[in-house]
Design an enzyme around this catalytic site. Structure first.
Site, PDB file in Angstrom:
ATOM      1  N   CYS A   1       0.876  -1.173   0.000  1.00  0.00           N
ATOM      2  CA  CYS A   1       0.000   0.000   0.000  1.00  0.00           C
ATOM      3  C   CYS A   1       0.914   1.223   0.000  1.00  0.00           C
ATOM      4  O   CYS A   1       2.116   1.091  -0.238  1.00  0.00           O
ATOM      5  CB  CYS A   1      -1.012  -0.025   1.145  1.00  0.00           C
ATOM      6  SG  CYS A   1      -0.318   0.045   2.810  1.00  0.00           S
TER       7      CYS A   1
ATOM      8  N   HIS B   1      14.042 -15.405  11.454  1.00  0.00           N
ATOM      9  CA  HIS B   1      13.633 -15.421  12.868  1.00  0.00           C
ATOM     10  C   HIS B   1      12.127 -15.580  13.063  1.00  0.00           C
ATOM     11  O   HIS B   1      11.698 -16.145  14.061  1.00  0.00           O
ATOM     12  CB  HIS B   1      14.061 -14.115  13.563  1.00  0.00           C
ATOM     13  CG  HIS B   1      15.542 -14.003  13.756  1.00  0.00           C
ATOM     14  ND1 HIS B   1      16.117 -13.079  14.589  1.00  0.00           N
ATOM     15  CD2 HIS B   1      16.568 -14.715  13.209  1.00  0.00           C
ATOM     16  CE1 HIS B   1      17.440 -13.212  14.562  1.00  0.00           C
ATOM     17  NE2 HIS B   1      17.734 -14.195  13.719  1.00  0.00           N
TER      18      HIS B   1
HETATM   19  C1  RB5 Z   1      -4.043   5.287   0.634  1.00  0.00           C
HETATM   20  O1  RB5 Z   1      -4.096   6.631   0.358  1.00  0.00           O
HETATM   21  C2  RB5 Z   1      -3.151   5.020   1.823  1.00  0.00           C
HETATM   22  O2  RB5 Z   1      -3.757   5.464   2.983  1.00  0.00           O
HETATM   23  C3  RB5 Z   1      -2.860   3.548   1.912  1.00  0.00           C
HETATM   24  O3  RB5 Z   1      -2.238   3.138   0.737  1.00  0.00           O
HETATM   25  C4  RB5 Z   1      -1.943   3.095   3.017  1.00  0.00           C
HETATM   26  O4  RB5 Z   1      -0.775   3.854   3.064  1.00  0.00           O
HETATM   27  C5  RB5 Z   1      -2.551   2.928   4.326  1.00  0.00           C
HETATM   28  O5  RB5 Z   1      -1.921   2.541   5.303  1.00  0.00           O
END
Ligand code: RB5
Length: 151
Positions: free
Chosen positions: A67, A100
């Site tokens: 993400c 680990h």
């Molecule tokens: C998306 O904008 C962002 O919040 C997501 O990709 C992530 O970083 C959340 O933890």
């Protein structure tokens, strides 16, 4: 035994997801893309963390989640008790989380890590085996609270 690799992201990790799929493919590996599609706009990371977690039930499956920061994905996927996900920023943490912690999911933050470092982290993660020994007991305690000193 061949390892199956699953990969998913939210919109904040789509570009790195596609880079990693290309890299793995170029190196003779197959990563199953659980989405979202490259033209997706905004999606919710818990949906994709759950999708991947539900398919990680065997020892022969490894996951890659991305993400924007890696934080949301790591929080979301570690809610599944059979998942041991590590948010990784360098090759050393990629190696240690396998040696680990027997991590079965690597998590990366596309907005916080360079592309080449991310690729190296994934390579190290996939190439490193769990050390076992003293770490075995500790990893077992993660999924068996009855073994904890303070239940
Ligand atoms: C998306 O904008 C962002 O919040 C997501 O990709 C992530 O970083 C959340 O933890």
């Amino acid at each position: 035994m061949a390892i199956e690799i699953l990969i998913a992201s939210d919109h904040g990790g789509i570009r790195l997801k596609s880079t990693l799929i290309s890299h793995l493919t170029a190196n003779g590996m197959t990563a199953t893309d659980l989405g979202p599609k490259a033209d997706s706009t905004s999606v919710d990371y818990p949906d994709y963390a759950a999708k991947l977690a539900r398919l990680i039930r065997s020892n022969d499956v490894m996951g890659i989640l991305i993400c924007g920061s890696g934080i949301g994905m790591s929080i979301a996927v570690n809610r599944y008790e059979w998942v041991r996900a590590a948010l990784v920023h360098d090759e050393t943490s990629a190696r240690l989380c396998r040696e680990h912690n027997n991590a079965n999911v690597i998590v990366l933050g596309e907005r916080l890590i360079g592309e080449l470092t991310a690729i190296s982290c994934v390579d190290v993660f996939l190439d490193t085996v769990f050390a076992g020994g003293r770490h075995q007991r500790r990893v077992e305690k993660l999924s068996n609270p009855s073994g904890l000193l303070t239940p």
